[in-house]
Design an enzyme around this catalytic site. Sequence first.
Site, short mmCIF file in Angstrom:
data_model
loop_
_atom_site.label_atom_id
_atom_site.label_comp_id
_atom_site.label_asym_id
_atom_site.label_seq_id
_atom_site.Cartn_x
_atom_site.Cartn_y
_atom_site.Cartn_z
N TYR A 1 0.85 -1.19 0.00
CA TYR A 1 0.00 0.00 0.00
C TYR A 1 0.88 1.24 0.00
O TYR A 1 1.59 1.51 0.97
CB TYR A 1 -0.90 -0.04 1.24
CG TYR A 1 -1.96 1.02 1.34
CD1 TYR A 1 -2.29 1.85 0.27
CD2 TYR A 1 -2.66 1.18 2.52
CE1 TYR A 1 -3.28 2.81 0.38
CE2 TYR A 1 -3.65 2.14 2.65
CZ TYR A 1 -3.96 2.94 1.58
OH TYR A 1 -4.94 3.89 1.70
N LYS B 1 -1.42 -1.34 -4.07
CA LYS B 1 -2.56 -0.42 -3.95
C LYS B 1 -1.98 0.97 -4.06
O LYS B 1 -1.26 1.44 -3.19
CB LYS B 1 -3.29 -0.61 -2.63
CG LYS B 1 -4.45 0.37 -2.45
CD LYS B 1 -5.09 0.27 -1.07
CE LYS B 1 -6.17 1.32 -0.91
NZ LYS B 1 -6.72 1.36 0.47
#
Length: 296
Positions: free
Chosen positions: A137, A165
């Site tokens: 992320y 992400k």
Amino acid sequence: MSDNPFGRVITAMVTPMHDDGSIDFDGLQRLAVHLADNGHDGLLVNGTTGESATTTDDEDYDSVAAVVEAVGDRVKVMAGCGTNDTEHSMRAAREMVARGADSLLVVTPYYNKPTQHGIVEHFRMIAEAADRPVMAYDIPGRTGTALATDTIRQLATIPQVRAVKDAKCDLFEASRLMAETDLLWFSGDDVLNLAFLALGATGVVSVVGHVAGNDYRAMVDAVDAGDLARAREIHARLIPAVDAIMHTSQGAIQVKAALKMQGIIGSDRLRMPLLQGPAEHREKLRTGLAAAGLLG
């Protein structure tokens, strides 16, 4: 996309709470079922939108177990386990896998501001500890440290690290890395979902998906079919809702209010320092949802 362990339409779930601030696990399970019924093939538990900064380890583990029990045979369940303490994150990763998580979301370590080499080793140790697919992320606006392009190239060599992400939102670098690596790419910012998908992203990890899961499923399907006109139509219709949820105060605050407005959760209570928004924020939300066709 057959070798995708995460799903394509994923929502970073809120954590429903009772008015006293305790977690509403029944509400969490009802929300998971609602999302599974409305366009989702993946769910993220204990992400930023789930208020993971203020939930305890035991609450996080119990939340994973509750969601897996509710929908684990229908959708992929990803668990956020990343912190700014590598050993802590490794323990959390093992326990979340033990509670049934299919995959793990690991955020760049925040506050410490480690070197890029330290970041790579942080991800490597967590990935090896749990031996499950990992989504990295990248959200420098919250962590203070971006994943450098070469760091992402190094992460791609770790067998368990399968995806990114992307909430850094550098579309050119994202397209470069999609072309250079076999990492699966996910939009981490609802504002850019269509842009990422058009560039070849696998899917979305959404906040607005709480109320627009079927729309994002239709957008993904339209892009797959080469029907960009249809995808743009969906994007344009959702603009008022995306704006009201993501640009008014904070995503978790606004989307909890939206879910309560729709009768999907019983309370929009949050944990401090997050506070429920004022009346004018709720009114903007109601107007935005209505304009997007998401009320009534």
